[in-house]
Design a protein around this motif. Structure first.
Motif, short mmCIF file in Angstrom:
data_model
loop_
_atom_site.label_atom_id
_atom_site.label_comp_id
_atom_site.label_asym_id
_atom_site.label_seq_id
_atom_site.Cartn_x
_atom_site.Cartn_y
_atom_site.Cartn_z
N ILE A 1 -27.37 35.37 -4.71
CA ILE A 1 -28.29 36.31 -4.08
C ILE A 1 -29.39 36.69 -5.07
O ILE A 1 -30.57 36.79 -4.72
CB ILE A 1 -27.55 37.56 -3.58
CG1 ILE A 1 -26.64 37.20 -2.41
CG2 ILE A 1 -28.53 38.66 -3.17
CD1 ILE A 1 -25.80 38.35 -1.90
N SER B 1 -24.34 36.75 5.45
CA SER B 1 -24.12 35.34 5.11
C SER B 1 -22.78 34.85 5.67
O SER B 1 -22.66 33.71 6.11
CB SER B 1 -24.16 35.14 3.60
OG SER B 1 -23.04 35.73 2.97
N GLU C 1 -22.48 38.20 -7.40
CA GLU C 1 -23.20 37.49 -6.33
C GLU C 1 -24.52 36.98 -6.89
O GLU C 1 -25.60 37.37 -6.46
CB GLU C 1 -23.43 38.43 -5.14
CG GLU C 1 -22.19 39.04 -4.55
CD GLU C 1 -21.29 38.00 -3.90
OE1 GLU C 1 -21.78 36.88 -3.64
OE2 GLU C 1 -20.11 38.28 -3.67
N SER D 1 -26.27 41.81 2.75
CA SER D 1 -26.55 40.38 2.60
C SER D 1 -25.28 39.54 2.57
O SER D 1 -25.21 38.47 3.19
CB SER D 1 -27.34 40.14 1.31
OG SER D 1 -28.54 40.87 1.33
N ILE D 2 -24.27 40.02 1.84
CA ILE D 2 -23.00 39.29 1.78
C ILE D 2 -22.37 39.21 3.17
O ILE D 2 -21.91 38.14 3.60
CB ILE D 2 -22.02 39.98 0.80
CG1 ILE D 2 -22.60 39.96 -0.62
CG2 ILE D 2 -20.66 39.29 0.81
CD1 ILE D 2 -21.83 40.84 -1.60
N LYS E 1 -25.38 32.35 0.65
CA LYS E 1 -25.95 33.60 0.11
C LYS E 1 -27.31 33.36 -0.53
O LYS E 1 -28.15 34.26 -0.56
CB LYS E 1 -24.97 34.21 -0.90
CG LYS E 1 -23.69 34.70 -0.23
CD LYS E 1 -22.64 35.07 -1.26
CE LYS E 1 -21.32 35.40 -0.56
NZ LYS E 1 -20.23 35.64 -1.52
#
Length: 316
Positions: free
Chosen positions: A232, A28, A229, A24-25, A35
């Motif tokens: 997220i 993005s 994070e 995901s990071i 995020k």
């Protein structure tokens, strides 16, 4: 054997959460999308797969109470249990997108589900189509608005910033599969333990199965929080609740209409889901603005514990 399934399931969920957050990071950064948006879309869809599979199978097997209670119970667990635990690990800063689009979107789908069910005690195929169309429109607005915002410059792992789409895709696949099999093992083990305790199908689905299918969200959110994070984390939970209602129940109703077969779904459970969703807004603003701290996390967690207590008390 059921204890073994639970342990293996938890290990796979931790592994899956790690790979999902990593992917995901990277995504993005590649797409120049925040995020929060990645958490609300890609991560939310991946962590909602267990709810989708459980609900579809339950509806096809003639157990609509499991399909409905699974989603309603999972949405309660996402906000009260998962967000509560995540916030207790570390305070979560909330951006303006939360109250401008994300929270209103979650409340819209939650109230819409209540209207559909209370109207005639059945979620029809047409209503399933409307939920899916609503999801498409919401995602279009979310991504359109996200592309207008620049991703803030942050210190990130160089390997994550330089990862190609193929590697990101592989990470998503590994994470998704680990979450799927992990939740499957966990749910099977939990169901076996709960069944031996002699509780009803409705209680099992609103508690054990709902918690089991929310464990992917818990794994992804806690790991994201530990890595710092937290956008997220919050995006994953809000997005997952929207996906659970719009895509999970929408697709399930499209295949087979879902009647309300247990009275407590409309008399108790759905109001707890609406209540936990609603209370998020004042929690975000008071007493400390745009921050969900440890005290608020503990409040949500204790609220969930009280809900579980009531469920078992009323069926005792």
């Amino acid at each position: 054997m059921s204890i073994f399934y639970v342990i293996v399931g938890l290990l796979l969920l931790v592994l899956g959460g790690e790979f999902l957050v990593r992917a995901s990071i990277s995504l993005s950064l590649k797409l120049q999308i925040s995020k929060m948006v990645i958490g609300m879309t890609v991560v939310s869809f991946a962590t909602s797969l267990p709810e989708l599979l459980v609900s579809l199978q339950a509806a096809l097997d003639g157990s609509p109470a499991i399909a409905l209670n699974n989603v309603i119970g999972s949405n309660i667990a996402n906000i009260a249990l998962v967000l509560g635990i995540t916030a207790m690990i570390g305070p979560i800063a909330v951006d303006k997108g939360f109250y401008k689009l994300n929270w209103p979107g979650m409340m819209f789908f939650s109230v819409l589900l209540y209207y559909f069910l209370s109207n005639d005690s059945v979620l029809s195929q047409l209503e399933g189509v409307l939920l899916l169309l609503g999801l498409v429109l919401f995602l279009f607005i979310l991504i359109r608005d996200a592309r207008k915002e620049l991703v803030s410059s942050e210190v990130v792992d160089g390997a994550l910033a330089e990862a190609g789409f193929a590697k990101i895709g592989l990470w998503f696949c590994i994470g998704g599969l680990a979450l799927y099999f992990g939740s499957d093992f966990l749910v099977d083990g939990a169901k076996e333990i709960a069944t031996k305790s002699g509780v009803s199908e409705g209680v099992i689905s609103i508690t054990m199965i709902a918690i089991g299918t929310s464990v992917p969200e818990l794994a992804a959110s806690v790991i994201a929080a530990l890595k710092g994070e937290k956008a997220i984390s919050l995006g994953n939970l809000i997005g997952s609740n929207i996906f659970n209602i719009a895509s999970v129940l929408g697709l399930t109703a499209l295949i087979k209409e879902i009647p309300v077969t247990e009275a407590q779904i409309l008399s108790r459970d759905i109001f707890w889901m609406l209540g936990f969703s609603l209370v998020l807004l004042p929690l975000v603003f008071f007493p400390r603005k745009l921050m969900i701290g440890r005290f608020k996390g503990a409040f949500l967690f204790l609220g969930y514990a009280f809900f579980i207590y009531l469920v078992f008390q009323t069926t005792a």
